[in-house]
Design a protein around this motif. Structure first.
Motif, PDB file in Angstrom:
ATOM      1  N   SER A  78      -2.411   0.248  -6.754  1.00 35.56           N
ATOM      2  CA  SER A  78      -3.210  -0.528  -5.813  1.00 35.56           C
ATOM      3  C   SER A  78      -3.702   0.348  -4.674  1.00 35.56           C
ATOM      4  CB  SER A  78      -2.364  -1.665  -5.242  1.00 35.56           C
ATOM      5  OG  SER A  78      -1.835  -2.444  -6.283  1.00 35.56           O
ATOM      6  N   TRP A  80      -6.865   0.601  -1.359  1.00 37.24           N
ATOM      7  CA  TRP A  80      -7.886  -0.054  -0.546  1.00 37.24           C
ATOM      8  C   TRP A  80      -8.545   0.976   0.360  1.00 37.24           C
ATOM      9  CZ3 TRP A  80      -2.996  -1.717  -1.439  1.00 37.24           C
ATOM     10  CH2 TRP A  80      -2.864  -2.929  -2.109  1.00 37.24           C
ATOM     11  N   TYR A  97     -11.611  -2.470  -2.958  1.00 34.99           N
ATOM     12  CA  TYR A  97     -10.241  -2.787  -3.353  1.00 34.99           C
ATOM     13  C   TYR A  97     -10.060  -2.552  -4.843  1.00 34.99           C
ATOM     14  CZ  TYR A  97     -10.268  -5.041   1.141  1.00 34.99           C
ATOM     15  OH  TYR A  97     -10.392  -5.285   2.483  1.00 34.99           O
ATOM     16  N   TRP A  99      -6.772  -3.161  -7.516  1.00 36.25           N
ATOM     17  CA  TRP A  99      -5.380  -3.541  -7.758  1.00 36.25           C
ATOM     18  C   TRP A  99      -4.767  -2.713  -8.882  1.00 36.25           C
ATOM     19  CZ3 TRP A  99      -2.482  -6.198  -4.540  1.00 36.25           C
ATOM     20  CH2 TRP A  99      -3.107  -7.012  -3.602  1.00 36.25           C
ATOM     21  N   HIS A 109     -10.811  -9.150   2.036  1.00 35.27           N
ATOM     22  CA  HIS A 109      -9.432  -9.369   1.623  1.00 35.27           C
ATOM     23  C   HIS A 109      -8.577  -9.651   2.853  1.00 35.27           C
ATOM     24  CE1 HIS A 109      -6.542  -9.182  -1.637  1.00 35.27           C
ATOM     25  NE2 HIS A 109      -5.672  -8.747  -0.741  1.00 35.27           N
TER      26      HIS A 109
END
Length: 165
Positions: A78, A80, A97, A99, A109
């Motif tokens: 993950s 960002w 983003y 995941w 988010h």
């Protein structure tokens, strides 16, 4: 009524917080609640926080900002790249983003949700050495080509040249 407890730990490259939150109110966080709990003190430096809020001002929204901060979970999947925070609700971040499932997306988010997704085996970190070299559109294009957010200079340069920025 909310109860927050946390342990802040730093290392030469990363910083993170083990946070446990119990909320007996709505999960919607107000700006006042966020400031009272200090949620962002470990995610962003004061300079990064100020830049994220500046980028999120109504006159700056929709611009091709450079990512200000890189966050990731220690499962290394993950990731960002955050470009802005909504000044009216700083819990809402905008950025790229991923995941870790091969579908990076440019979207809003909740930082509250990110924080709540932590557990003893998967913590949220800030990459203290990250410095953006390109605007978010380049990272987005390269991520869609690579099926993951990448910092590979060759892929980013190709994306930059393709977008002709």
């Amino acid at each position: 009524m909310s109860l927050w407890a946390g342990l802040s730990i730093t290392s030469p490259r990363y910083s993170f917080l083990i946070a446990v939150g119990f909320s007996f109110q709505s999960l919607t966080r107000t700006q006042q609640q966020i400031q009272q709990t200090g949620i962002f003190l470990y995610l962003f430096t004061p300079e990064q926080y100020a830049k994220l809020i500046e980028n999120g001002q109504p006159g700056n929204r929709g611009k091709d900002h450079y990512p200000v901060v890189k966050l990731f979970m220690d499962n290394e999947l993950s990731l960002w790249l955050i470009t802005e925070l909504d000044p009216d609700c700083p819990d809402t971040a905008f950025g790229l983003y991923d995941w870790g499932y091969g579908y990076p997306e440019l979207t809003h988010h909740s930082l509250w949700e990110l924080e709540k997704s932590q557990n003893m085996h998967c913590l949220l970190y800030r990459d203290r050495s990250f410095v953006a070299k390109y605007p978010i559109s380049v990272y987005t294009y390269a991520a869609n080509e690579a099926w993951a957010i990448t910092e590979d200079d060759v892929l980013l340069r190709q994306a930059y040249e393709t977008l002709k920025l």
